[in-house]
Write a protein that holds these residues in place. Structure first.
Motif, PDB file in Angstrom:
ATOM      1  N   LEU B  80     -43.273  -2.542  28.509  1.00  0.00           N
ATOM      2  CA  LEU B  80     -44.047  -2.382  27.278  1.00  0.00           C
ATOM      3  C   LEU B  80     -43.271  -2.882  26.056  1.00  0.00           C
ATOM      4  CD1 LEU B  80     -45.511   1.190  27.900  1.00  0.00           C
ATOM      5  CD2 LEU B  80     -46.706  -0.975  28.103  1.00  0.00           C
ATOM      6  N   VAL B  81     -41.985  -2.584  26.015  1.00  0.00           N
ATOM      7  CA  VAL B  81     -41.202  -2.936  24.824  1.00  0.00           C
ATOM      8  C   VAL B  81     -40.499  -4.278  24.997  1.00  0.00           C
ATOM      9  CG1 VAL B  81     -39.388  -2.121  23.270  1.00  0.00           C
ATOM     10  CG2 VAL B  81     -40.921  -0.479  24.330  1.00  0.00           C
ATOM     11  N   TRP B  82     -40.162  -4.630  26.230  1.00  0.00           N
ATOM     12  CA  TRP B  82     -39.430  -5.883  26.483  1.00  0.00           C
ATOM     13  C   TRP B  82     -40.214  -6.799  27.421  1.00  0.00           C
ATOM     14  CZ3 TRP B  82     -35.613  -5.865  23.111  1.00  0.00           C
ATOM     15  CH2 TRP B  82     -35.095  -4.632  22.703  1.00  0.00           C
ATOM     16  N   PRO B  83     -41.475  -7.153  27.081  1.00  0.00           N
ATOM     17  CA  PRO B  83     -42.304  -7.931  28.016  1.00  0.00           C
ATOM     18  C   PRO B  83     -41.706  -9.292  28.362  1.00  0.00           C
ATOM     19  CG  PRO B  83     -43.368  -7.766  25.872  1.00  0.00           C
ATOM     20  CD  PRO B  83     -42.203  -6.829  25.842  1.00  0.00           C
ATOM     21  N   ASN B  84     -41.031  -9.925  27.403  1.00  0.00           N
ATOM     22  CA  ASN B  84     -40.480 -11.255  27.695  1.00  0.00           C
ATOM     23  C   ASN B  84     -39.301 -11.176  28.651  1.00  0.00           C
ATOM     24  OD1 ASN B  84     -42.277 -12.650  25.894  1.00  0.00           O
ATOM     25  ND2 ASN B  84     -41.107 -11.674  24.255  1.00  0.00           N
ATOM     26  N   PHE B  85     -38.538 -10.097  28.522  1.00  0.00           N
ATOM     27  CA  PHE B  85     -37.428  -9.877  29.448  1.00  0.00           C
ATOM     28  C   PHE B  85     -37.947  -9.692  30.863  1.00  0.00           C
ATOM     29  CE2 PHE B  85     -34.970  -6.445  31.585  1.00  0.00           C
ATOM     30  CZ  PHE B  85     -33.866  -7.193  31.925  1.00  0.00           C
ATOM     31  N   THR B 396     -40.954  -7.071  22.215  1.00  0.00           N
ATOM     32  CA  THR B 396     -42.382  -7.194  21.969  1.00  0.00           C
ATOM     33  C   THR B 396     -42.600  -7.708  20.545  1.00  0.00           C
ATOM     34  OG1 THR B 396     -44.458  -6.001  21.889  1.00  0.00           O
ATOM     35  CG2 THR B 396     -42.530  -4.787  21.203  1.00  0.00           C
ATOM     36  N   THR B 397     -43.779  -8.277  20.300  1.00  0.00           N
ATOM     37  CA  THR B 397     -44.066  -8.731  18.940  1.00  0.00           C
ATOM     38  C   THR B 397     -44.978  -7.743  18.224  1.00  0.00           C
ATOM     39  OG1 THR B 397     -45.809 -10.043  19.950  1.00  0.00           O
ATOM     40  CG2 THR B 397     -43.780 -11.183  19.360  1.00  0.00           C
ATOM     41  N   SER B 398     -45.342  -6.676  18.922  1.00  0.00           N
ATOM     42  CA  SER B 398     -46.293  -5.740  18.317  1.00  0.00           C
ATOM     43  C   SER B 398     -45.591  -4.798  17.339  1.00  0.00           C
ATOM     44  CB  SER B 398     -46.961  -4.920  19.415  1.00  0.00           C
ATOM     45  OG  SER B 398     -47.579  -3.800  18.852  1.00  0.00           O
ATOM     46  N   PRO B 399     -46.035  -4.769  16.086  1.00  0.00           N
ATOM     47  CA  PRO B 399     -45.372  -3.909  15.101  1.00  0.00           C
ATOM     48  C   PRO B 399     -45.595  -2.414  15.347  1.00  0.00           C
ATOM     49  CG  PRO B 399     -47.197  -5.113  14.105  1.00  0.00           C
ATOM     50  CD  PRO B 399     -47.098  -5.578  15.513  1.00  0.00           C
ATOM     51  N   SER B 400     -46.509  -2.062  16.265  1.00  0.00           N
ATOM     52  CA  SER B 400     -46.749  -0.633  16.524  1.00  0.00           C
ATOM     53  C   SER B 400     -45.521   0.073  17.068  1.00  0.00           C
ATOM     54  CB  SER B 400     -47.856  -0.435  17.546  1.00  0.00           C
ATOM     55  OG  SER B 400     -48.782  -1.454  17.523  1.00  0.00           O
ATOM     56  N   VAL B 401     -44.538  -0.719  17.500  1.00  0.00           N
ATOM     57  CA  VAL B 401     -43.379  -0.099  18.137  1.00  0.00           C
ATOM     58  C   VAL B 401     -42.670   0.850  17.174  1.00  0.00           C
ATOM     59  CG1 VAL B 401     -41.750  -1.952  17.618  1.00  0.00           C
ATOM     60  CG2 VAL B 401     -41.451  -0.614  19.679  1.00  0.00           C
TER      61      VAL B 401
END
Lengths: 338, 454
Positions: B80-85, B396-401
């Motif tokens: 969820l937080v590191w999708p590219n990884f 992630t690129t989502s600012p909701s984090v």
């Protein structure tokens, strides 16, 4: 020789089914325990519920993690798409899972009779399947947007779509239905007539909503994803089998006999429905971005995962049989004599 | 916005790992202690030890529950937080993650059986045998997860092609150069911490409620384990330092504030950096860094200045390293002192100051584990996969984090506070001596009851 994408998705789908059954029993039992406390009927069923749940609650959680890790292992692209899109709903599910797991232990092993703990445990039991089932709605396509390198979730489309709500509704009612059927079976094994009577009532009560919501979801699927709907229609015999098993289970429950067979029929009902759904979605994991062929991992990894899977099963199946022998099929334990 | 999201992603993961680490360490360490206590009880035919195993298991379940749910959280956060990884590395690390789930599954099944079968077997060894899959499952979980961490430090077992990993050899990736030293250090420190925790609880109870036979036995048993794993853990730390010097010199150099490459390098303890990046107020141990790194007082140790400035870990980790190593030595020292007093008749090993030291050892051990992990994780910065992917590329690129950080913070506060309250209630109202008496009475009744039947 089957290819790794087919092996992978078949194994994962079986595990999803396993999770669906085991977790439904667990989640529903949590809700019934709370509801019974609220309506002052807890003396009838809570001992039964805690006797079954205490040794197995952790196993439920592992089924879920297993499915998730297996998905990422066999189809790494899913991590990227679903991971990016599900940051918020996924995190909410994590919080609910965390509350549920820990408060179960707090209630059961720590301080008895705290209604707040029981409430958190019961309520989260219904919210978790609701939040997890969102992933199924997403897989139908139209909710996940890809713009350049960034993937995001279209919340407005998701919340205004009847399909997503009917899937959420189906998740909740089937949890209650499966759980009540199992608990009725468990009560009949324990020869606990009072609990059996209550659980049988719950099971009959939740049966009609289950079939109605399932049909509703199917109709909305037809409006949302024509391809998936048509594929499932081609598998009409699986759907018919599912309904037939449901009818047998209902008849047995209504007549009040063979509760074990009734529960087996419920399990078969869901196996048919879930596989009709899954095969109908083939080859997509996320319509239209991910198919199982496009996202499957390298063959060396696929091979390693299959080897580990077989090895792991050789360890786990005997251990699970041991658990079932000790806690589920040992009549003295079930009756509370051990 | 981009930088901000990366920062909050790091904070969410750091917080989750920091919280999970407490319970994961308990989860790996305590089963061994339960197994040791139960076996000692069977062999010595001493009910005190059986009670010990029972009480420890009861407390253990509460912390395992929190460990399970935070472990689930961290595994989901990976995607969820590191999708590219996960997109890049999921291809490689899925195997150990998959194996970890199996190991944990195995442990969970037998833990369930263990807890509910105390009186179901005639032969006590059968019940004890159930601890073996629990200890093994917990240990193997730690091993598999640690190989993933090793892979992030020393990626291997693939070739990079057009930004994708190809020709993946997952087993080779698991057995990367970092794996051995990391696994050794993680396991030895978990067992050390588990024993230090239980010894600390025994000492603390004796300080508050007076010295009793039950707690004396618990203390002695656990101090033996502290001594053994304290020594092994020191060795593991040494192996880890030598590994870093050879394969990841920038992490060692940043941890030791060793800027210029030189032979016969000093080991710098504490101190601070002035405006010109010069070390002040530190304790210098001549040539000890060379010895620590290569076992040779005159060996050449690579300095941090050899690395481009955007590939250097933060210098703060120097303090983490010093605290971690200091605590490791302190725990070993406390256990040696305890046994010195125990064997030296003139001294009493249960005097107030000794007990206070041992009680302080429990929180110190956890602080040590936390410091060690912060050193390991921050020392890998700016990389998430050393040499292949930087942390900011993975997030992630989502600012909701950012909002989610506060949601998880709230969750961990609630879980932490409630688990402490539950544990306190579980043991405060039910001291060991009273439970022992109840137990003995119950056993008596059972015996006379059976006698009456025959």
């Amino acid at each position: 020789m089957m290819s790794y994408d087919l092996i992978g998705i078949s194994v994962l789908w079986l595990f999803l089914y396993g999770y669906l059954i085991i977790a439904s029993i667990d989640y529903g039992a949590g809700f019934f325990a709370f509801y019974a406390r609220l309506t002052k009927q807890d003396h009838l069923i809570n001992r039964l519920i805690s006797r079954y749940l205490s040794p197995v609650w952790e196993i439920t959680n592992v089924f879920f993690v297993f499915f998730y890790i297996g998905m990422i292992g066999f189809f790494p692209d899913t991590a990227y798409y679903y991971g990016s899109a599900l940051l918020v709903p996924g995190s909410i599910a994590i919080v609910l899972l965390a509350i549920r797991g820990s408060f179960y232990a707090f209630e059961n092993y720590g301080s008895k009779n705290k209604i707040v703990y029981l409430f958190l445990y019961g309520a989260s039991g219904l919210l978790i399947p609701a939040s997890l089932s969102v992933a199924l709605a997403l897989s139908e396509g139209g909710f996940i947007l890809k713009q350049g390198q960034s993937v995001s979730l279209d919340y407005w489309a998701l919340f205004t779509n009847p399909l997503s709500w009917s899937i959420v509704g189906l998740a909740i009612v089937s949890v209650l239905f499966i759980s009540a059927c199992f608990m009725a079976f468990y009560a009949s094994r324990a020869e606990d007539q009072a609990a059996l009577k209550l659980m049988r009532t719950y099971a009959l009560f939740w049966s009609t909503p289950t079939i109605i919501v399932a049909l509703t979801a199917f109709i909305y699927l037809g409006q949302h994803n024509e391809r998936h709907y048509q594929n499932m229609m081609d598998l009409w015999w699986l759907l018919a089998l599912s309904v037939a098993f449901f009818m047998i289970a209902m008849w047995l429950l209504y007549r009040g006999r063979r509760y074990g067979l009734a529960f087996v029929c419920v399990m078969l009902q869901f196996v048919c429905a879930l596989f009709a759904y899954g095969i109908g979605q083939y080859p997509y994991i996320l319509d239209p971005y991910i198919t199982i062929q496009s996202s499957v991992t390298s063959s060396s990894m696929g091979f390693a995962l299959v080897v580990v899977f077989i090895g792991g099963m050789c360890l786990l199946i005997p251990s699970l049989i041991l658990v079932f022998k000790l806690f589920l099929f040992d009549a003295d334990y079930v009756k509370g004599k051990k | 916005m981009g930088v901000d999201t990366v920062l909050w992603s790091k904070l969410v993961t750091g917080m989750t790992l920091g919280f999970h680490m407490i319970f994961a360490t308990i989860g790996v360490g305590i089963p061994l202690m339960i197994a040791i206590a139960e076996l000692t009880g069977i062999r010595k035919q001493d009910a005190h030890y059986a009670l010990m195993a029972k009480r420890w298991a009861r407390g253990f379940v509460i912390s395992v529950a929190v460990g399970v749910v935070t472990g689930t959280a961290i595994s989901l956060q990976l995607a969820l937080v590191w999708p590219n990884f996960m997109k890049l590395a999921g291809n490689v690390i899925a195997l150990p993650l998959f194996m970890e789930v199996f190991a944990f599954f195995f442990e969970a099944i037998f833990l369930g059986i263990y807890l509910y079968t105390w009186d179901r077997f005639k032969n006590p060894y059968i019940h004890w045998l159930l601890t073996i899959p629990i200890v093994a499952g917990a240990g193997m979980s730690a091993v598999f997860i640690t190989t993933v961490n090793g892979f992030m430090n020393q990626p291997g077992g693939f070739t990079m092609q057009d930004g994708q990993f190809t020709a993946v050899n997952p087993v080779h990736a698991m057995l990367n150069t970092a794996t051995f030293s990391k696994v050794f250090h993680v396991l030895s420190s978990a067992y050390l911490t588990g024993a230090a925790l239980l010894a600390g609880i025994a000492a603390f109870t004796m300080l508050r409620r007076g010295i009793t036979g039950y707690h004396k036995k618990a203390l002695k048993l656990m101090m033996t384990v502290v001594l053994l794993f304290g020594a092994l853990n020191t060795l593991a730390g040494d192996v880890s330092a030598k590994f870093l010097a050879e394969h990841q010199p920038e992490k060692l150099a940043a941890g030791e504030w060793h800027f210029e490459t030189r032979s016969g390098a000093d080991l710098i303890l504490l101190g601070w950096l002035n405006a010109e990046h010069k070390v002040e107020g530190a304790l210098h141990l001549p040539k000890m860094l060379s010895f620590l790194a290569f076992g040779n007082f005159n060996a050449k140790v690579t300095g941090l200045n050899e690395f481009p400035s955007d590939e250097q870990p933060p210098l703060l980790i120097h303090y983490f390293f010093d605290l971690m190593a200091g605590i490791g030595f302190a725990l070993l020292g406390i256990s040696m002192l305890y046994f010195l007093f125990a064997f030296w008749k003139k001294r009493n090993e249960h005097n107030k100051w000794m007990l206070r030291l041992i009680a302080a050892g429990a929180p110190l051990a956890f602080l040590g584990v936390e410091m060690g992990w912060f050193y390991a994780e921050l020392g890998r910065q700016p990389w998430i996969l050393r040499g292949y992917m930087r942390v900011e590329e993975a997030a992630t690129t989502s600012p909701s984090v950012r909002i989610l950080f506060f949601l998880f913070l709230l969750l961990y506060i609630v879980l932490g506070v409630v688990s402490v309250l539950v544990l306190r209630r579980l043991f405060n109202n039910n001291p060991a001596e009273i439970e022992m008496e109840k137990w003995a009475r119950h056993a008596d009744e059972k015996r006379t009851g059976e006698g009456a039947h025959t």
